[in-house]
Design an enzyme around this catalytic site. Structure first.
Site, PDB file in Angstrom:
ATOM      1  N   ASP A   1      -9.688  51.239  78.189  1.00 23.71           N
ATOM      2  CA  ASP A   1      -8.466  51.890  77.704  1.00 23.71           C
ATOM      3  C   ASP A   1      -7.897  51.235  76.448  1.00 23.71           C
ATOM      4  O   ASP A   1      -8.183  50.073  76.157  1.00 23.71           O
ATOM      5  CB  ASP A   1      -7.372  51.806  78.779  1.00 23.71           C
ATOM      6  CG  ASP A   1      -7.662  52.684  79.978  1.00 23.71           C
ATOM      7  OD1 ASP A   1      -8.808  53.147  80.132  1.00 23.71           O
ATOM      8  OD2 ASP A   1      -6.728  52.902  80.768  1.00 23.71           O
ATOM      9  N   ASP A   2      -7.047  51.998  75.789  1.00 23.07           N
ATOM     10  CA  ASP A   2      -6.137  51.526  74.723  1.00 23.07           C
ATOM     11  C   ASP A   2      -6.806  51.285  73.375  1.00 23.07           C
ATOM     12  O   ASP A   2      -6.156  50.808  72.449  1.00 23.07           O
ATOM     13  CB  ASP A   2      -5.372  50.250  75.137  1.00 23.07           C
ATOM     14  CG  ASP A   2      -4.509  50.467  76.375  1.00 23.07           C
ATOM     15  OD1 ASP A   2      -4.433  51.616  76.854  1.00 23.07           O
ATOM     16  OD2 ASP A   2      -3.933  49.484  76.865  1.00 23.07           O
TER      17      ASP A   2
ATOM     18  N   HIS B   1      -5.902  59.306  76.314  1.00 21.35           N
ATOM     19  CA  HIS B   1      -4.957  58.303  76.836  1.00 21.35           C
ATOM     20  C   HIS B   1      -3.602  58.439  76.125  1.00 21.35           C
ATOM     21  O   HIS B   1      -2.927  57.453  75.886  1.00 21.35           O
ATOM     22  CB  HIS B   1      -5.537  56.905  76.666  1.00 21.35           C
ATOM     23  CG  HIS B   1      -4.883  55.846  77.511  1.00 21.35           C
ATOM     24  ND1 HIS B   1      -4.501  56.041  78.816  1.00 21.35           N
ATOM     25  CD2 HIS B   1      -4.540  54.556  77.227  1.00 21.35           C
ATOM     26  CE1 HIS B   1      -3.954  54.918  79.291  1.00 21.35           C
ATOM     27  NE2 HIS B   1      -3.959  54.010  78.344  1.00 21.35           N
TER      28      HIS B   1
ATOM     29  N   HIS C   1       0.685  56.064  73.767  1.00 27.52           N
ATOM     30  CA  HIS C   1       0.835  55.235  74.963  1.00 27.52           C
ATOM     31  C   HIS C   1       2.251  55.241  75.534  1.00 27.52           C
ATOM     32  O   HIS C   1       2.772  54.220  75.988  1.00 27.52           O
ATOM     33  CB  HIS C   1       0.379  53.792  74.685  1.00 27.52           C
ATOM     34  CG  HIS C   1      -0.228  53.119  75.889  1.00 27.52           C
ATOM     35  ND1 HIS C   1       0.497  52.316  76.744  1.00 27.52           N
ATOM     36  CD2 HIS C   1      -1.481  53.150  76.392  1.00 27.52           C
ATOM     37  CE1 HIS C   1      -0.299  51.878  77.704  1.00 27.52           C
ATOM     38  NE2 HIS C   1      -1.504  52.373  77.519  1.00 27.52           N
TER      39      HIS C   1
ATOM     40  N   TYR D   1      -0.053  53.219  81.951  1.00 35.07           N
ATOM     41  CA  TYR D   1       0.556  52.483  83.079  1.00 35.07           C
ATOM     42  C   TYR D   1       0.250  53.142  84.435  1.00 35.07           C
ATOM     43  O   TYR D   1       0.851  52.792  85.448  1.00 35.07           O
ATOM     44  CB  TYR D   1       2.087  52.357  82.902  1.00 35.07           C
ATOM     45  CG  TYR D   1       2.489  52.024  81.487  1.00 35.07           C
ATOM     46  CD1 TYR D   1       2.283  50.748  80.973  1.00 35.07           C
ATOM     47  CD2 TYR D   1       3.029  53.010  80.652  1.00 35.07           C
ATOM     48  CE1 TYR D   1       2.608  50.444  79.653  1.00 35.07           C
ATOM     49  CE2 TYR D   1       3.361  52.714  79.336  1.00 35.07           C
ATOM     50  CZ  TYR D   1       3.150  51.435  78.844  1.00 35.07           C
ATOM     51  OH  TYR D   1       3.466  51.151  77.542  1.00 35.07           O
TER      52      TYR D   1
ATOM     53  N   HIS E   1      -9.748  46.987  79.443  1.00 32.45           N
ATOM     54  CA  HIS E   1      -9.128  47.315  78.154  1.00 32.45           C
ATOM     55  C   HIS E   1      -9.932  46.718  77.004  1.00 32.45           C
ATOM     56  O   HIS E   1     -10.009  45.491  76.890  1.00 32.45           O
ATOM     57  CB  HIS E   1      -7.691  46.789  78.124  1.00 32.45           C
ATOM     58  CG  HIS E   1      -6.817  47.390  79.198  1.00 32.45           C
ATOM     59  ND1 HIS E   1      -6.825  46.932  80.503  1.00 32.45           N
ATOM     60  CD2 HIS E   1      -5.952  48.426  79.156  1.00 32.45           C
ATOM     61  CE1 HIS E   1      -5.978  47.674  81.210  1.00 32.45           C
ATOM     62  NE2 HIS E   1      -5.432  48.582  80.428  1.00 32.45           N
TER      63      HIS E   1
END
Ligand code: NI
Length: 271
Positions: free
Chosen positions: A91-92, A142, A146, A183, A237
């Site tokens: 992720d991210d 995603h 965020h 989250y 991540h």
């Protein structure tokens, strides 16, 4: 006459070979001496294990599974527990340094993963997102920047996800098939709304190494290897350097346990 000519030809070649040998042309090349292995000593108090650089990494088998899954379930945190498949998710990203490093590690092991990318970073690093797709990985949505989607209205959530999907489609030509809420925050009503309007299930996980707290690469690797079961979806991540540092040990540990890596869509299709 013919026989004489043949004999003459043989004599000529013998003379030529003798001449070349005397000049050193046909001598066998010297074999280089075997490299001397310098023993590495590690203090007994340390937990450090030297990486075996002589061994090629294990490789994930080539897995040809369909990625078309039923859209009956609005969210998933794992796949089929009776099949050997697992999905690594990152992720991210994309991150300009750590994502390419991770892609190299995945490529050496023939592992396909799923990247839940952030829309505005896709715009910033389109070449990395294109590489992710070109190397056979799956892209997931995603969100655009965020945000915690539980703090947004229904129309805002849909607009955010559409903006991110469009950014991904613009640079790669493919549209994400699943989304992951930042989250892990998403109401059941929102999950249903996203499925109804965008056809995307919300993807959670069942293995969370808490790598964003930076507990150190060896802890991240052992949490992943210990926690993963058949059908697992593993959260990590690629934004964090230490997480990517943990991947060689984590991926090799999972391969050694017999897990087979697929993308999230493939994992859902096997459910
Ligand atoms: Ni995130």
């Amino acid at each position: 006459m013919f026989v004489m000519r043949q004999i003459l030809r043989i004599i000529t070649s013998c003379v030529l070979v003798a001449f070349l040998s005397s000049c050193g042309f046909l001598k066998k090349k010297d074999v280089p001496p075997a490299p001397v292995k310098v023993p590495v000593t590690v203090p007994k108090s340390s937990n450090y294990t030297a990486m075996n650089l002589n061994r090629a990494p294990m490789r994930n088998p080539n897995i040809a599974l369909s990625g078309s899954f039923q859209k009956t379930q609005v969210s998933h945190s794992s796949g089929n527990r009776s099949k050997p498949y697992i999905a690594m998710t990152f992720d991210d990203g994309p991150h300009p340094v750590h994502t390419p490093r991770l892609l190299d590690m995945l490529k050496r092991r023939n592992i396909k993963a799923t990247f839940y990318v952030i829309g505005n970073k896709v715009e910033q690093y389109p070449h990395i997102v294109r590489r992710i797709v070109a190397e056979g990985h799956e892209i997931g949505n995603h969100t655009w920047k965020h945000d915690n989607l539980q703090k947004l209205s229904g129309p805002q959530v849909l607009a955010d996800l559409k903006r991110s999907t469009n950014a991904i489609a613009k640079v790669t030509g493919v549209r994400p098939r699943t989304m992951r809420p930042p989250y892990g925050a998403l109401y059941n009503t929102q999950r249903q709304m996203i499925m109804d309007n965008l056809g995307m299930p919300s993807i959670f996980w069942d293995v969370d190494p808490q790598d964003w707290k930076r507990p150190g690469p060896s802890v991240v690797a052992s949490r992943i290897v210990q926690g993963t079961k058949p059908g697992s979806i593993v959260l990590a991540h690629d934004l964090h350097g230490p997480t990517v540092d943990a991947m060689p040990a984590a991926l090799d540990g999972l391969l050694r346990k017999g897990h087979q890596f697929v993308t999230v869509s493939q994992l859902l299709a096997e459910k």
